[in-house]
Each structure stands twice: as C-alpha cells, then as structure tokens.
Design a protein around this motif. Sequence first.
Motif, PDB file in Angstrom:
ATOM      1  N   THR A   8      -0.893   4.144  13.076  1.00 25.49           N
ATOM      2  CA  THR A   8      -1.673   3.032  13.613  1.00 25.49           C
ATOM      3  C   THR A   8      -1.317   1.742  12.862  1.00 25.49           C
ATOM      4  O   THR A   8      -1.033   1.800  11.656  1.00 25.49           O
ATOM      5  CB  THR A   8      -3.178   3.371  13.402  1.00 25.49           C
ATOM      6  OG1 THR A   8      -3.428   4.670  13.941  1.00 25.49           O
ATOM      7  CG2 THR A   8      -4.095   2.370  14.078  1.00 25.49           C
ATOM      8  N   VAL A  11      -1.688   0.842   8.635  1.00 21.59           N
ATOM      9  CA  VAL A  11      -1.822   1.998   7.724  1.00 21.59           C
ATOM     10  C   VAL A  11      -0.892   1.903   6.510  1.00 21.59           C
ATOM     11  O   VAL A  11      -1.087   2.604   5.518  1.00 21.59           O
ATOM     12  CB  VAL A  11      -1.590   3.349   8.439  1.00 21.59           C
ATOM     13  CG1 VAL A  11      -2.703   3.640   9.433  1.00 21.59           C
ATOM     14  CG2 VAL A  11      -0.228   3.403   9.104  1.00 21.59           C
ATOM     15  N   LYS A  13       2.859   1.398   7.023  1.00 21.68           N
ATOM     16  CA  LYS A  13       4.206   1.836   7.408  1.00 21.68           C
ATOM     17  C   LYS A  13       5.303   0.946   6.823  1.00 21.68           C
ATOM     18  O   LYS A  13       6.242   1.437   6.207  1.00 21.68           O
ATOM     19  CB  LYS A  13       4.380   1.777   8.944  1.00 21.68           C
ATOM     20  CG  LYS A  13       3.491   2.681   9.725  1.00 21.68           C
ATOM     21  CD  LYS A  13       3.742   2.527  11.213  1.00 21.68           C
ATOM     22  CE  LYS A  13       3.364   1.183  11.788  1.00 21.68           C
ATOM     23  NZ  LYS A  13       1.944   0.888  11.722  1.00 21.68           N
ATOM     24  N   ARG A 102      -8.235  -4.229   6.700  1.00 19.11           N
ATOM     25  CA  ARG A 102      -6.848  -4.692   6.802  1.00 19.11           C
ATOM     26  C   ARG A 102      -6.600  -5.356   8.164  1.00 19.11           C
ATOM     27  O   ARG A 102      -5.905  -6.361   8.246  1.00 19.11           O
ATOM     28  CB  ARG A 102      -5.888  -3.522   6.633  1.00 19.11           C
ATOM     29  CG  ARG A 102      -5.951  -2.891   5.262  1.00 19.11           C
ATOM     30  CD  ARG A 102      -4.798  -1.910   5.110  1.00 19.11           C
ATOM     31  NE  ARG A 102      -4.960  -1.060   3.945  1.00 19.11           N
ATOM     32  CZ  ARG A 102      -4.182  -0.032   3.690  1.00 19.11           C
ATOM     33  NH1 ARG A 102      -3.198   0.284   4.518  1.00 19.11           N
ATOM     34  NH2 ARG A 102      -4.376   0.707   2.615  1.00 19.11           N
ATOM     35  N   GLY A 141      -2.519   7.800   3.208  1.00 17.26           N
ATOM     36  CA  GLY A 141      -2.190   6.732   2.268  1.00 17.26           C
ATOM     37  C   GLY A 141      -3.407   5.988   1.743  1.00 17.26           C
ATOM     38  O   GLY A 141      -3.260   5.059   0.949  1.00 17.26           O
ATOM     39  N   THR A 145      -1.101   4.664  -4.014  1.00 17.46           N
ATOM     40  CA  THR A 145      -0.284   3.451  -4.077  1.00 17.46           C
ATOM     41  C   THR A 145       0.934   3.697  -3.187  1.00 17.46           C
ATOM     42  O   THR A 145       1.255   4.852  -2.874  1.00 17.46           O
ATOM     43  CB  THR A 145       0.198   3.196  -5.517  1.00 17.46           C
ATOM     44  OG1 THR A 145       1.049   4.294  -5.890  1.00 17.46           O
ATOM     45  CG2 THR A 145      -0.957   3.088  -6.501  1.00 17.46           C
ATOM     46  N   PRO A 146       1.643   2.639  -2.800  1.00 16.56           N
ATOM     47  CA  PRO A 146       2.861   2.851  -2.003  1.00 16.56           C
ATOM     48  C   PRO A 146       3.822   3.833  -2.690  1.00 16.56           C
ATOM     49  O   PRO A 146       4.418   4.688  -2.035  1.00 16.56           O
ATOM     50  CB  PRO A 146       3.451   1.438  -1.897  1.00 16.56           C
ATOM     51  CG  PRO A 146       2.236   0.547  -1.908  1.00 16.56           C
ATOM     52  CD  PRO A 146       1.306   1.199  -2.904  1.00 16.56           C
TER      53      PRO A 146
HETATM   54  P1  DAT Z   1       1.816  -1.413   8.870  1.00 16.65           P
HETATM   55  O1  DAT Z   1       3.296  -1.618   8.717  1.00 16.65           O
HETATM   56  O2  DAT Z   1       1.449   0.014   9.083  1.00 16.65           O
HETATM   57  O3  DAT Z   1       1.180  -2.298   9.901  1.00 16.65           O
HETATM   58  P2  DAT Z   1       1.667  -2.704   6.267  1.00 16.65           P
HETATM   59  O4  DAT Z   1       2.696  -1.989   5.457  1.00 16.65           O
HETATM   60  O5  DAT Z   1       2.016  -4.033   6.812  1.00 16.65           O
HETATM   61  O6  DAT Z   1       1.127  -1.781   7.464  1.00 16.65           O
HETATM   62  O7  DAT Z   1       0.349  -2.790   5.347  1.00 16.65           O
HETATM   63  C1  DAT Z   1      -0.854  -3.336   5.837  1.00 16.65           C
HETATM   64  C2  DAT Z   1      -1.636  -3.922   4.679  1.00 16.65           C
HETATM   65  O8  DAT Z   1      -2.057  -2.901   3.801  1.00 16.65           O
HETATM   66  C3  DAT Z   1      -0.840  -4.897   3.838  1.00 16.65           C
HETATM   67  O9  DAT Z   1      -1.756  -5.922   3.441  1.00 16.65           O
HETATM   68  C4  DAT Z   1      -0.413  -4.115   2.638  1.00 16.65           C
HETATM   69  C5  DAT Z   1      -1.502  -3.087   2.495  1.00 16.65           C
HETATM   70  N1  DAT Z   1      -1.015  -1.770   2.039  1.00 16.65           N
HETATM   71  C6  DAT Z   1       0.072  -1.124   2.472  1.00 16.65           C
HETATM   72  N2  DAT Z   1       0.226   0.056   1.858  1.00 16.65           N
HETATM   73  C7  DAT Z   1      -0.826   0.177   1.005  1.00 16.65           C
HETATM   74  C8  DAT Z   1      -1.265   1.186   0.071  1.00 16.65           C
HETATM   75  N3  DAT Z   1      -0.594   2.328  -0.110  1.00 16.65           N
HETATM   76  N4  DAT Z   1      -2.420   0.956  -0.611  1.00 16.65           N
HETATM   77  C9  DAT Z   1      -3.114  -0.195  -0.440  1.00 16.65           C
HETATM   78  N5  DAT Z   1      -2.765  -1.176   0.413  1.00 16.65           N
HETATM   79  C10 DAT Z   1      -1.639  -0.994   1.132  1.00 16.65           C
END
Ligand code: DAT
Length: 177
Positions: A8, A11, A13, A102, A141, A145-146
């Motif tokens: 979604t 999340v 990605k 988010r 997730g 953390t990433p």
């Molecule tokens: P997507 O690509 O699924 O739309 P994103 O990578 O852009 O999502 O991340 C959306 C937001 O969440 C962005 O502000 C960064 C944050 N985020 C991403 N991964 C995270 C994690 N593991 N823990 C906390 N926040 C995270």
Amino acid sequence: MRIAVTGTPGVGKSTLAKLACDTYGWKLLTVQGLAETHGLIVGHDALDDAHVIDTDALFDILDAEPAAADEGIEIIDGHMAHMLPVDAVWLVRCDPAVLEGRLRARGYRAGKIEENLEAEAMDLVLQEAAEDDMAVVMRDGTRRTPQELLSAFVDAKGNPLNTTDLEPVDWSEWLLR
Ligand code: DAT
C-alpha cells in the motif's frame, strides 16, 4: 532475478528499495519510471492526482525481455509492481494506525486515505499477489528501521529471499475500531 517491492502507498517501499540497491549494488527500477520509458502512462486520475498506467502492456513488455540470470538483481518499486512478471514479490506491510499519519503527511484527500488504510487492513495486495501464484515474502515494517526491514528480506549472506514466507500481521483491531 527480478523482485517487485510492493505494498500500500506509504508502507516504506521506496525507502526499502533504495536502501537495498545502495547496499547491494542492485539495479533500481520503478513502475512509474518503466511506464514513462515505454509510453504507458495512459491517463491522469484528477481526483487522486495520480497517473494511470497500462500495467497489462507493461507486463507484456517485461515478459518479452526477462531478466537474464547473469544480469544480477533488479528491483521494481511500486504499489502495482506485484502485477508485473517478477521472480519474487517483497510485500511491505504497515499498521494502518501508523500508516494513517504518513498518508496525512502526504496531503492525500480523506477518502483516498481511508481507501488505502482499508486495503492495508484487509491484505488486499497479498490477495492480489496470491491470485497469481507468485513467491511472496511479506514483512511488517511498522516497528523496524529501514535497515532492520531490509535484513528481514535477505538471508545471512545478503541474498534476496525468493520463496514464499509470510510474516503474520493482524490489524483486525483497526478494522473493528
Ligand atoms: P512508499 O514508497 O511505500 O510509498 P516511502 O518509502 O515513501 O513509502 O515511505 C513513506 C514514509 O514513511 C516516508 O516519510 C518515510 C517513512 N518510512 C519509510 N520506511 C520507514 C520505516 N521503516 N520506519 C519508519 N518510517 C519509515
């Protein structure tokens, strides 16, 4: 090997896909970028301010040029990436209670936020990927953390997981709120 990083919107990605490619030197592609390259942006959804992509045509193009075994690992990032011809699907999940903040921060309209939170709570992407009988690796997730999330998608040697392995998630509490 081609891996779809899906889930979604919001999340995590893109964050995961970029980290994986930076860490291991894999090739990073996006559904959006592939659609632009191949002229497959076929419209614009004014309500959601989103591109409409012809995923069927993109499937056919990628299917005609499968990733060669010696070309290394290719990541395709996008919330429709699981609809493309890939060797494995990495499905990222996020608790709707956290995802809501988010999506609000992204300025999505209320209806779009609700639709996405419901899709997440009801495992929509998992159902879609399961229909196509693909290898799906699913990880939560929300509280990782990433870097921790990336570690949950690779083995001890840094090889990408590519057989079905679903970490259970249960957001029925959010649905019953
Ligand atoms: P997507 O690509 O699924 O739309 P994103 O990578 O852009 O999502 O991340 C959306 C937001 O969440 C962005 O502000 C960064 C944050 N985020 C991403 N991964 C995270 C994690 N593991 N823990 C906390 N926040 C995270």
